[in-house]
Design an enzyme around this catalytic site. Sequence first.
Site, PDB file in Angstrom:
ATOM      1  N   CYS A  49      93.767  63.268   6.160  1.00  0.00           N
ATOM      2  CA  CYS A  49      94.711  62.953   7.232  1.00  0.00           C
ATOM      3  C   CYS A  49      95.069  61.471   7.249  1.00  0.00           C
ATOM      4  O   CYS A  49      94.227  60.618   6.989  1.00  0.00           O
ATOM      5  CB  CYS A  49      94.112  63.331   8.568  1.00  0.00           C
ATOM      6  SG  CYS A  49      93.643  65.054   8.641  1.00  0.00           S
ATOM      7  N   ARG A  73      96.771  60.438  -0.737  1.00  0.00           N
ATOM      8  CA  ARG A  73      95.505  60.967  -0.245  1.00  0.00           C
ATOM      9  C   ARG A  73      95.511  62.489  -0.158  1.00  0.00           C
ATOM     10  O   ARG A  73      94.462  63.105  -0.019  1.00  0.00           O
ATOM     11  CB  ARG A  73      95.204  60.408   1.148  1.00  0.00           C
ATOM     12  CG  ARG A  73      94.907  58.934   1.138  1.00  0.00           C
ATOM     13  CD  ARG A  73      94.568  58.434   2.502  1.00  0.00           C
ATOM     14  NE  ARG A  73      94.031  57.103   2.435  1.00  0.00           N
ATOM     15  CZ  ARG A  73      92.754  56.829   2.184  1.00  0.00           C
ATOM     16  NH1 ARG A  73      91.902  57.803   1.993  1.00  0.00           N
ATOM     17  NH2 ARG A  73      92.352  55.595   2.123  1.00  0.00           N
ATOM     18  N   TRP A 133      95.423  67.357   6.836  1.00  0.00           N
ATOM     19  CA  TRP A 133      94.717  68.178   5.857  1.00  0.00           C
ATOM     20  C   TRP A 133      93.904  69.131   6.717  1.00  0.00           C
ATOM     21  O   TRP A 133      92.973  68.716   7.403  1.00  0.00           O
ATOM     22  CB  TRP A 133      93.851  67.240   5.009  1.00  0.00           C
ATOM     23  CG  TRP A 133      93.167  67.824   3.848  1.00  0.00           C
ATOM     24  CD1 TRP A 133      91.830  68.054   3.713  1.00  0.00           C
ATOM     25  CD2 TRP A 133      93.746  68.207   2.605  1.00  0.00           C
ATOM     26  NE1 TRP A 133      91.563  68.559   2.482  1.00  0.00           N
ATOM     27  CE2 TRP A 133      92.705  68.670   1.781  1.00  0.00           C
ATOM     28  CE3 TRP A 133      95.058  68.228   2.111  1.00  0.00           C
ATOM     29  CZ2 TRP A 133      92.926  69.141   0.486  1.00  0.00           C
ATOM     30  CZ3 TRP A 133      95.265  68.690   0.831  1.00  0.00           C
ATOM     31  CH2 TRP A 133      94.220  69.131   0.036  1.00  0.00           C
ATOM     32  N   ASN A 187      92.405  62.065  13.526  1.00  0.00           N
ATOM     33  CA  ASN A 187      91.611  62.286  12.310  1.00  0.00           C
ATOM     34  C   ASN A 187      90.179  62.568  12.740  1.00  0.00           C
ATOM     35  O   ASN A 187      89.631  61.840  13.560  1.00  0.00           O
ATOM     36  CB  ASN A 187      91.596  61.040  11.422  1.00  0.00           C
ATOM     37  CG  ASN A 187      92.922  60.840  10.728  1.00  0.00           C
ATOM     38  OD1 ASN A 187      93.793  61.697  10.784  1.00  0.00           O
ATOM     39  ND2 ASN A 187      93.071  59.693  10.080  1.00  0.00           N
ATOM     40  N   GLY A 188      89.556  63.582  12.131  1.00  0.00           N
ATOM     41  CA  GLY A 188      88.173  63.909  12.480  1.00  0.00           C
ATOM     42  C   GLY A 188      88.051  65.370  12.893  1.00  0.00           C
ATOM     43  O   GLY A 188      89.005  66.148  12.769  1.00  0.00           O
ATOM     44  N   GLU A 230      68.568  59.942  -7.474  1.00  0.00           N
ATOM     45  CA  GLU A 230      69.859  59.291  -7.211  1.00  0.00           C
ATOM     46  C   GLU A 230      69.666  57.926  -6.548  1.00  0.00           C
ATOM     47  O   GLU A 230      70.347  56.956  -6.898  1.00  0.00           O
ATOM     48  CB  GLU A 230      70.725  60.224  -6.347  1.00  0.00           C
ATOM     49  CG  GLU A 230      72.056  59.658  -5.895  1.00  0.00           C
ATOM     50  CD  GLU A 230      72.974  59.234  -7.022  1.00  0.00           C
ATOM     51  OE1 GLU A 230      72.719  59.555  -8.189  1.00  0.00           O
ATOM     52  OE2 GLU A 230      73.962  58.534  -6.737  1.00  0.00           O
ATOM     53  N   LYS A 249      70.999  54.465  -8.179  1.00  0.00           N
ATOM     54  CA  LYS A 249      71.891  53.527  -7.468  1.00  0.00           C
ATOM     55  C   LYS A 249      71.325  52.117  -7.514  1.00  0.00           C
ATOM     56  O   LYS A 249      72.030  51.164  -7.787  1.00  0.00           O
ATOM     57  CB  LYS A 249      72.055  53.918  -5.994  1.00  0.00           C
ATOM     58  CG  LYS A 249      73.009  54.967  -5.592  1.00  0.00           C
ATOM     59  CD  LYS A 249      74.457  54.798  -5.857  1.00  0.00           C
ATOM     60  CE  LYS A 249      74.829  55.081  -7.273  1.00  0.00           C
ATOM     61  NZ  LYS A 249      75.305  56.422  -7.579  1.00  0.00           N
ATOM     62  N   GLU A 276      71.359  50.585 -11.206  1.00  0.00           N
ATOM     63  CA  GLU A 276      72.638  50.286 -11.855  1.00  0.00           C
ATOM     64  C   GLU A 276      73.359  49.085 -11.259  1.00  0.00           C
ATOM     65  O   GLU A 276      74.101  48.414 -11.959  1.00  0.00           O
ATOM     66  CB  GLU A 276      73.542  51.528 -11.933  1.00  0.00           C
ATOM     67  CG  GLU A 276      74.150  52.002 -10.663  1.00  0.00           C
ATOM     68  CD  GLU A 276      75.046  53.228 -10.854  1.00  0.00           C
ATOM     69  OE1 GLU A 276      75.701  53.346 -11.897  1.00  0.00           O
ATOM     70  OE2 GLU A 276      75.091  54.067  -9.936  1.00  0.00           O
ATOM     71  N   HIS A 321      50.033  62.550 -11.524  1.00  0.00           N
ATOM     72  CA  HIS A 321      49.897  62.824 -12.960  1.00  0.00           C
ATOM     73  C   HIS A 321      50.298  61.624 -13.808  1.00  0.00           C
ATOM     74  O   HIS A 321      50.561  61.778 -15.007  1.00  0.00           O
ATOM     75  CB  HIS A 321      50.734  64.057 -13.336  1.00  0.00           C
ATOM     76  CG  HIS A 321      50.303  65.291 -12.609  1.00  0.00           C
ATOM     77  ND1 HIS A 321      49.102  65.919 -12.860  1.00  0.00           N
ATOM     78  CD2 HIS A 321      50.884  65.983 -11.593  1.00  0.00           C
ATOM     79  CE1 HIS A 321      48.973  66.964 -12.047  1.00  0.00           C
ATOM     80  NE2 HIS A 321      50.044  67.018 -11.269  1.00  0.00           N
ATOM     81  N   LYS A 374      83.284  53.001 -15.398  1.00  0.00           N
ATOM     82  CA  LYS A 374      83.497  54.048 -14.402  1.00  0.00           C
ATOM     83  C   LYS A 374      83.616  55.399 -15.069  1.00  0.00           C
ATOM     84  O   LYS A 374      83.174  56.414 -14.540  1.00  0.00           O
ATOM     85  CB  LYS A 374      84.758  53.728 -13.592  1.00  0.00           C
ATOM     86  CG  LYS A 374      85.013  54.671 -12.434  1.00  0.00           C
ATOM     87  CD  LYS A 374      83.955  54.528 -11.361  1.00  0.00           C
ATOM     88  CE  LYS A 374      84.099  55.547 -10.249  1.00  0.00           C
ATOM     89  NZ  LYS A 374      82.823  55.759  -9.530  1.00  0.00           N
TER      90      LYS A 374
HETATM   91  C1  AGP Z   1      77.187  56.819 -11.057  1.00  0.00           C
HETATM   92  O1  AGP Z   1      76.788  55.868 -10.137  1.00  0.00           O
HETATM   93  C2  AGP Z   1      77.112  56.396 -12.434  1.00  0.00           C
HETATM   94  N1  AGP Z   1      77.944  55.280 -12.637  1.00  0.00           N
HETATM   95  C3  AGP Z   1      77.145  57.438 -13.531  1.00  0.00           C
HETATM   96  O2  AGP Z   1      75.869  57.973 -13.580  1.00  0.00           O
HETATM   97  C4  AGP Z   1      78.165  58.605 -13.427  1.00  0.00           C
HETATM   98  O3  AGP Z   1      77.810  59.445 -12.382  1.00  0.00           O
HETATM   99  C5  AGP Z   1      78.180  59.378 -14.775  1.00  0.00           C
HETATM  100  O4  AGP Z   1      78.618  58.527 -15.788  1.00  0.00           O
HETATM  101  C6  AGP Z   1      79.053  60.614 -14.710  1.00  0.00           C
HETATM  102  O5  AGP Z   1      80.381  60.294 -14.435  1.00  0.00           O
HETATM  103  P1  AGP Z   1      81.418  61.395 -14.029  1.00  0.00           P
HETATM  104  O6  AGP Z   1      80.996  61.928 -12.706  1.00  0.00           O
HETATM  105  O7  AGP Z   1      82.725  60.691 -13.992  1.00  0.00           O
HETATM  106  O8  AGP Z   1      81.378  62.474 -15.066  1.00  0.00           O
END
Ligand code: AGP
Length: 613
Positions: free
Chosen positions: A2, A27, A74, A100-101, A486, A490, A493, A509, A608
């Site tokens: 939205c 969007r 949306w 929105n919401g 995860e 985070k 990286e 272990h 990315k």
């Molecule tokens: C996410 O923080 C990472 N940069 C990386 O693990 C990413 O998720 C992975 O390369 C997969 O990318 P994708 O979702 O575009 O396939």
Amino acid sequence: MCGIVGYIGDRDATPIILGGLKRLEYRGYDSAGVAVLDDGQIEIRRDAGKLSHLESLVNDMPVHGKIGIGHTRWATHGEPNARNAHPHIGSTGEFVVVHNGIVENYLALREELEAEGTEFKSDTDTETIVHLVEKFFAIEGNLLDAVRRTLQHLKGAHGIVVMSSREPDKIVAARVGNAGGVVIGLGENENYVASDLPAILEHTRKVVFLESHQIAVVTKKNVKVIDTDGKPINTQVQRIAWDPVAAEKGEYRHFMQKEIHEQVRSLTDTLAGRVDFDAGRVTLHELNLDAAKAKKIQKIIITACGTAAHAGMVGKILIERIARVPVEVAIASEFRYADPLVDENTVILAISQSGETADTLAAMEEGRSKGGILWSNVNAIGSQAMRIADGCISMQVGPEIGVASTKAFTAPLVDMYLLAVYLGDLRGTLDPDQRFKLVNDLMGIPSLAGVCLDREDEIVALARKFMNMDHMLYLGRGINMPIAYEGALKLKEISYIHAEGYPAGEMKHGPIALIDRSMPVVALAPKDPWYDKMISQIEQALARGGEVIAVATDGDERIPDLTDNIIWVPEVPWLLSPVITSIPLQLFAYHIASLLGLDVDQPRNLAKSVTVE
Ligand code: AGP
């Protein structure tokens, strides 16, 4: 997703609003509308479909006025048709609202209002807002207080903009929680309101961002901001740089921070058009499934890389628990060489933000070459993983710029939940009561995500305390085990701090040998079925002299006896808890990297979209 645009000044509002909505078109939306105060009367034009429909409607039946509001919708409640499109007008025709919401308590509010004689004209949750404004205006006698009182009755996170012929010199805009932002644009003898900066940037670079629980009264000459208790706020006017990248970042330092904060909205959008809360049903049209096809599926193999693979691990638990279909999770770079067992009753489900990850695409090809059915869950529209799949659940999160994936992690968690409920329904493994409960549990998720975001300052304090560590161990069990992976990913990286995610039961272990004061342990211990086990893992870590940062559910009475480092998260049905536990860990990693002065959005050595093997 939205979008909201409003204008007050001396120019014709309609083209300005339509132009602003056009800038938010990327969007995605399914209907659009505009309301203008034309000669003292509120005139509305709205229609399903693209903005071009609305433009033709406005060409055929022009509306002119110097104050107006518009919206691209949306759908969350009710079909995407003209009746349900915003703006929504009250019974007297004097008040009009865009929103929105999700109004989480809209059913109760609607019943109350109907019992008082209010007639509803749409199936939306938003219409309750305009009727409440109308009702409270009759009591309070002014628009601002009517909006304030209305907000006290709404559950959830909201961006709301209201206009009234009773007070034709103003627009009232409010933000509660994080259902997207509300930004006020300042001009000369004219002002603007929008959900997103791009909608107004061609007119002004001077803006005020509303914080949660703030209301702005916008006239053509000035803007007054108060909080929801009525106290005046000293606002800070920000000047947005002409650099389009800086402009897009808006009020945030980095894209990653912006994207973390966009999650209330992206989660709302993820539900939109797929969840029918009244019928307690989920429909994923994109998969072209029917009961017969769903029943033929014997196995699902989720394949992905990195963050997307962690979402897949949660997906396995959800689909197996809810739909009772066996699921394997295969790291895409391994799957392509694993000679996997796939036949025509196997679904290969690729999760990918970019839809262009080479390993994931190769895994999809491997699945296809063995005769499997290909599905994908992808964010980048038009990407390869979207095009080659037989069915694609598209993530509704908008572009993700930060290399570290955040909103494109929580969206697939919900997408997997939706898929599980949809499959369970089609395959007959869910009875109606279970299905209603599972669907109803989704309703509060966007605003609970907002509660986590509202606690950002507490996370900043923890980030300061732990930013100079060299190592960290993240532990989780069951559905929160992938969140430990995860959280660690985070952190490593973007901060370059060594972090490992581990199934908590595996600590004894091996990794327990590492624990001492220089190796803090982040323990995911929300109130889920593994809670008691996690308490004993925390005790074991403490017994080795480790320092524990616990992610715990509000009201937990045992964890404060064990550690002072607590990340509190709101209570949530456990199948959805990964959505909520992952958000503070995103913030924790972000603030550590940001405090260390690192290039958060473009960390070293990372891309990315990883389009090479
Ligand atoms: C996410 O923080 C990472 N940069 C990386 O693990 C990413 O998720 C992975 O390369 C997969 O990318 P994708 O979702 O575009 O396939």
